[in-house]
Write a protein that holds these residues in place. Structure first.
Motif, PDB file in Angstrom:
ATOM      1  N   UNK A   1      -5.896   5.271   4.326  1.00  0.00           N
ATOM      2  CA  UNK A   1      -6.568   4.501   5.378  1.00  0.00           C
ATOM      3  C   UNK A   1      -8.073   4.729   5.383  1.00  0.00           C
ATOM      4  N   UNK A   2      -8.510   5.983   5.203  1.00  0.00           N
ATOM      5  CA  UNK A   2      -9.949   6.271   5.205  1.00  0.00           C
ATOM      6  C   UNK A   2     -10.663   5.614   4.033  1.00  0.00           C
ATOM      7  N   UNK A   3      -9.959   5.442   2.927  1.00  0.00           N
ATOM      8  CA  UNK A   3     -10.581   4.904   1.717  1.00  0.00           C
ATOM      9  C   UNK A   3     -10.082   3.500   1.380  1.00  0.00           C
ATOM     10  N   UNK A   4      -9.701   2.761   2.418  1.00  0.00           N
ATOM     11  CA  UNK A   4      -9.166   1.423   2.193  1.00  0.00           C
ATOM     12  C   UNK A   4     -10.219   0.514   1.566  1.00  0.00           C
TER      13      UNK A   4
ATOM     14  N   UNK B   1       0.847  -1.198   0.000  1.00  0.00           N
ATOM     15  CA  UNK B   1       0.000   0.000   0.000  1.00  0.00           C
ATOM     16  C   UNK B   1       0.882   1.247   0.000  1.00  0.00           C
ATOM     17  N   UNK B   2       1.208   1.784  -1.184  1.00  0.00           N
ATOM     18  CA  UNK B   2       2.092   2.946  -1.251  1.00  0.00           C
ATOM     19  C   UNK B   2       1.380   4.221  -0.797  1.00  0.00           C
ATOM     20  N   UNK B   3       2.143   5.096  -0.144  1.00  0.00           N
ATOM     21  CA  UNK B   3       1.648   6.388   0.323  1.00  0.00           C
ATOM     22  C   UNK B   3       2.417   7.490  -0.404  1.00  0.00           C
ATOM     23  N   UNK B   4       1.714   8.536  -0.802  1.00  0.00           N
ATOM     24  CA  UNK B   4       2.337   9.631  -1.547  1.00  0.00           C
ATOM     25  C   UNK B   4       3.442  10.293  -0.722  1.00  0.00           C
ATOM     26  N   UNK B   5       4.443  10.828  -1.431  1.00  0.00           N
ATOM     27  CA  UNK B   5       5.545  11.538  -0.783  1.00  0.00           C
ATOM     28  C   UNK B   5       5.658  12.942  -1.354  1.00  0.00           C
ATOM     29  N   UNK B   6       6.308  13.814  -0.583  1.00  0.00           N
ATOM     30  CA  UNK B   6       6.686  15.139  -1.069  1.00  0.00           C
ATOM     31  C   UNK B   6       8.165  15.333  -0.758  1.00  0.00           C
ATOM     32  N   UNK B   7       8.621  16.583  -0.713  1.00  0.00           N
ATOM     33  CA  UNK B   7      10.040  16.835  -0.506  1.00  0.00           C
ATOM     34  C   UNK B   7      10.547  16.297   0.830  1.00  0.00           C
ATOM     35  N   UNK B   8       9.682  16.226   1.847  1.00  0.00           N
ATOM     36  CA  UNK B   8      10.076  15.697   3.148  1.00  0.00           C
ATOM     37  C   UNK B   8      10.086  14.174   3.178  1.00  0.00           C
ATOM     38  N   UNK B   9       9.105  13.581   2.548  1.00  0.00           N
ATOM     39  CA  UNK B   9       8.930  12.135   2.623  1.00  0.00           C
ATOM     40  C   UNK B   9       7.455  11.804   2.646  1.00  0.00           C
ATOM     41  N   UNK B  10       7.056  10.782   3.399  1.00  0.00           N
ATOM     42  CA  UNK B  10       5.668  10.336   3.421  1.00  0.00           C
ATOM     43  C   UNK B  10       4.733  11.465   3.851  1.00  0.00           C
ATOM     44  N   UNK B  11       3.604  11.608   3.131  1.00  0.00           N
ATOM     45  CA  UNK B  11       2.615  12.633   3.436  1.00  0.00           C
ATOM     46  C   UNK B  11       1.585  12.085   4.424  1.00  0.00           C
ATOM     47  N   UNK B  12       1.214  12.898   5.385  1.00  0.00           N
ATOM     48  CA  UNK B  12       0.184  12.498   6.336  1.00  0.00           C
ATOM     49  C   UNK B  12      -1.210  12.744   5.774  1.00  0.00           C
ATOM     50  N   UNK B  13      -1.388  13.899   5.122  1.00  0.00           N
ATOM     51  CA  UNK B  13      -2.708  14.312   4.654  1.00  0.00           C
ATOM     52  C   UNK B  13      -2.658  14.651   3.165  1.00  0.00           C
ATOM     53  N   UNK B  14      -3.837  14.889   2.609  1.00  0.00           N
ATOM     54  CA  UNK B  14      -3.937  15.250   1.200  1.00  0.00           C
ATOM     55  C   UNK B  14      -4.094  14.024   0.327  1.00  0.00           C
ATOM     56  N   UNK B  15      -4.318  14.237  -0.970  1.00  0.00           N
ATOM     57  CA  UNK B  15      -4.514  13.114  -1.905  1.00  0.00           C
ATOM     58  C   UNK B  15      -3.329  12.152  -1.881  1.00  0.00           C
ATOM     59  N   UNK B  16      -3.634  10.883  -1.675  1.00  0.00           N
ATOM     60  CA  UNK B  16      -2.595   9.860  -1.636  1.00  0.00           C
ATOM     61  C   UNK B  16      -1.834   9.791  -0.338  1.00  0.00           C
ATOM     62  N   UNK B  17      -2.109  10.726   0.617  1.00  0.00           N
ATOM     63  CA  UNK B  17      -1.443  10.709   1.906  1.00  0.00           C
ATOM     64  C   UNK B  17      -1.954   9.588   2.786  1.00  0.00           C
TER      65      UNK B  17
END
Length: 599
Positions: A233-236, A212-228
């Motif tokens: 988890x909410x849309x599993x 289950x891949x999670x979206x990343x940004x410049x920091x790393x794994x995103x907590x919120x937002x599309x693909x975060x």
């Protein structure tokens, strides 16, 4: 959402419902349980089937080892360091090395201070060689992670490196699943970054885990937002199996993107893991390689008010582990000597709540047992040195003592300095070459003079700037993640972009460039991500290459990229890809040997 840290400290929560069926069934080894008695000074040992230490063919182990201050550190403050500080020679003025020796017998009866071949080369406890285990445990609890917010703090166990540590963690926390044999509802899942270290992914895929891949940004794994994380988890989709209860993450110098996760982001992700009952497996081989000069415009960490100091400004300057926010005991952290001593050591350790370490200990007893005694004794002597006047050993310090904690921290600080200098060299060269500058001459303008004669005005240059790639200067790690914009290539309407990307990878390996980089497709944990945009990216490592080659090879990479954007012939692309069918049939990017070489 946010979760306040409880006060006073509570015991770590019970996570036994996450244990695999086999991990729950494991019992203490009937042989290994005797080993603690073997360590009693003076005991007459007639029970175990141990070979006699006098018959080991090694009388001593000896080496010339670096002094801890061999390399010059870089400034700790996350502001633009003066260029001279980063570019100056990295060798210190001190003698470069000292003689180190592991004796056959140390003359010390204390099992936590006895470093010699007679004990190191015997069968030992699965927790690790007692002196080294004791050193790492104390260093971990008092210096690396002095602010773990649950009662009693974490426990440690030594491993044969992080790959071994991860495999044992997964064995303890995941039940295997096989399509056609098990029902879909029982299939377990693991969360990871959308670009991930593939040795870890290839560890869990054969076990049938749902990735289950999670979206990343410049920091790393995103907590919120599309693909975060929250979105995932909410849309599993429950039709794919169970909700994930494990997360695999590399948070410092993320492999391959180079992202480094801030304290605030860690708190956000941890809160979601509490809400959804997820265990975080934090793989952190690059934790010491955090670069202040890459953090000019990003505030990622300051030591929080009331936090206990590590005792060292260097360690206090580092972004802390997930353990620093882990008030429930749901973080399993993997550390290794691979990046700080040598990958061939195959030595590391796991830090987690004691109940989880106990289950991993049971797995270790009947698998790898303990890491190599040769390696453990060499590392122990290097760091701890001789333990008394009767001990003929020699540690890694100039005077024959061990490096101790302050020497080890100084070594880590110097290592960070060298890798930071390398990062800045490559980043500066890449930054200079990411635009292709095209110049041309405008058609001459003709005007009539008052007498009717033609007069040619001065030609003027037309300048066009095209960005061919971009990257984010890393705040840690060993990699720069370069993303190309193939929509700007002159052949983008005639050749599929993914095909252009593959042609560029081949073009880089041809003369006069001769540069090998890791294609982004290697790090796509799913086919969907591989086909979506992983092909746009390349991972460049500034770590392994010889220092004198770093500038010229980086420039060759830039030169190749610019030359590739000047190719206007589709035939040239087809020529570069002439052997593609053969390469694809061998699945080159997925080949295990290639993966080990690139990772």
């Amino acid at each position: 959402m946010s979760h306040q840290q409880p006060s006073p400290l509570h015991d770590p929560i019970d996570l036994s419902h996450h244990l695999s069926r086999s991990a729950k069934r494991r019992e203490a080894s009937s042989i290994k349980q005797f080993y603690k008695y073997f360590l009693i000074p003076g005991i007459g040992q007639l029970a175990g089937g141990l070979p006699n230490g006098n018959y080991f063919p090694y009388d001593t182990l000896e080496a010339k080892v670096s002094l801890p201050n061999r390399w010059k550190p870089t400034p700790l403050k996350p502001v633009d360091p003066p260029e001279s500080d980063l570019a100056e020679a990295s060798l210190s003025d001190e003698p470069p090395s000292s003689r180190m020796l592991v004796p056959h017998d140390s003359g010390n009866a204390d099992p936590l201070r006895k470093i010699d071949l007679a004990t190191a080369l015997q069968y030992g406890t699965a927790q690790g060689y007692p002196p080294l285990y004791s050193f790492i445990r104390q260093f971990t609890k008092e210096n690396l992670h002095p602010n773990v917010p649950y009662k009693g703090g974490p426990e440690v166990i030594l491993t044969c490196g992080n790959t071994d540590g991860f495999a044992k963690t997964i064995a303890a926390l995941n039940d295997e699943w096989s399509e056609g044999y098990d029902i879909k509802e029982d299939r377990e899942a693991i969360l990871c970054e959308e670009y991930a270290y593939m040795n870890a992914i290839q560890t869990v895929k054969p076990r049938g885990m749902n990735i289950a891949p999670v979206a990343v940004d410049d920091e790393g794994m995103k907590a919120y937002g599309p693909g975060g994380l929250q979105d995932i988890l909410e849309n599993w989709d429950s039709s794919t199996g169970k909700m994930p209860h494990l997360m695999y993450t590399v948070t410092i110098g993320q492999n391959p993107t180079g992202g480094t996760l801030s304290v605030q982001r860690r708190k956000e992700i941890y809160a979601l893991c509490v809400e959804y009952d997820i265990i975080i497996v934090e793989d952190d081989p690059y934790w010491y390689l955090q670069f202040p000069s890459g953090n000019e415009n990003r505030s990622l960490h300051t030591l929080e008010a009331g936090a206990r100091s590590s005792g060292f400004p260097f360690l206090d300057s580092l972004i802390p582990s997930y353990l620093s926010v882990d008030y429930q005991g749901r973080v399993v952290r993997l550390d290794t000597f691979s990046k700080t001593v040598a990958p061939g050591c195959r030595l590391g350790w796991i830090t987690a709540q004691p109940a989880l370490i106990e289950r991993i200990l049971r797995i270790t007893e009947t698998s790898t047992q303990q890491p190599s005694g040769f390696v453990q004794s060499m590392i122990a002597e290097l760091l701890m040195g001789p333990q008394g006047s009767n001990d003929p050993g020699r540690g890694g310090a100039k005077d024959g003592n061990g490096w101790k904690v302050d020497g080890w921290v100084r070594w880590l600080e110097g290592l960070r300095g060298n890798y930071e200098r390398r990062m800045n060299i490559m980043a500066d060269i890449l930054n200079e070459g990411k635009y292709l500058i095209k110049t041309g001459r405008r058609n001459s303008l003709t005007a009539m003079t008052p007498s009717g004669n033609s007069q040619q005005e001065d030609d003027w240059a037309v300048v066009e700037s095209i960005k061919i790639y971009d990257f984010v200067k890393p705040v840690g790690g060993m990699f720069i993640w370069v993303r190309f914009d193939f929509s700007s290539h002159p052949l983008q309407k005639k050749v599929q972009p993914a095909r252009l990307a593959r042609a560029l990878w081949v073009f880089l390996t041809t003369k006069p460039y001769i540069v090998l980089v890791a294609p982004g497709t290697m790090f796509a944990p799913t086919d969907e991500i591989r086909n979506r945009d992983a092909w746009e990216c390349f991972r460049l490592s500034f770590a392994a290459i010889d220092m004198e080659d770093l500038r010229p090879v980086s420039k060759r990479f830039v030169g190749a990229a610019q030359a590739f954007w000047r190719i206007k012939s589709k035939e040239k692309i087809e020529e570069l890809l002439a052997d593609e069918d053969v390469i694809q049939s061998k699945s080159l990017p997925e080949d295990t040997a290639i993966l080990h070489g690139f990772c």
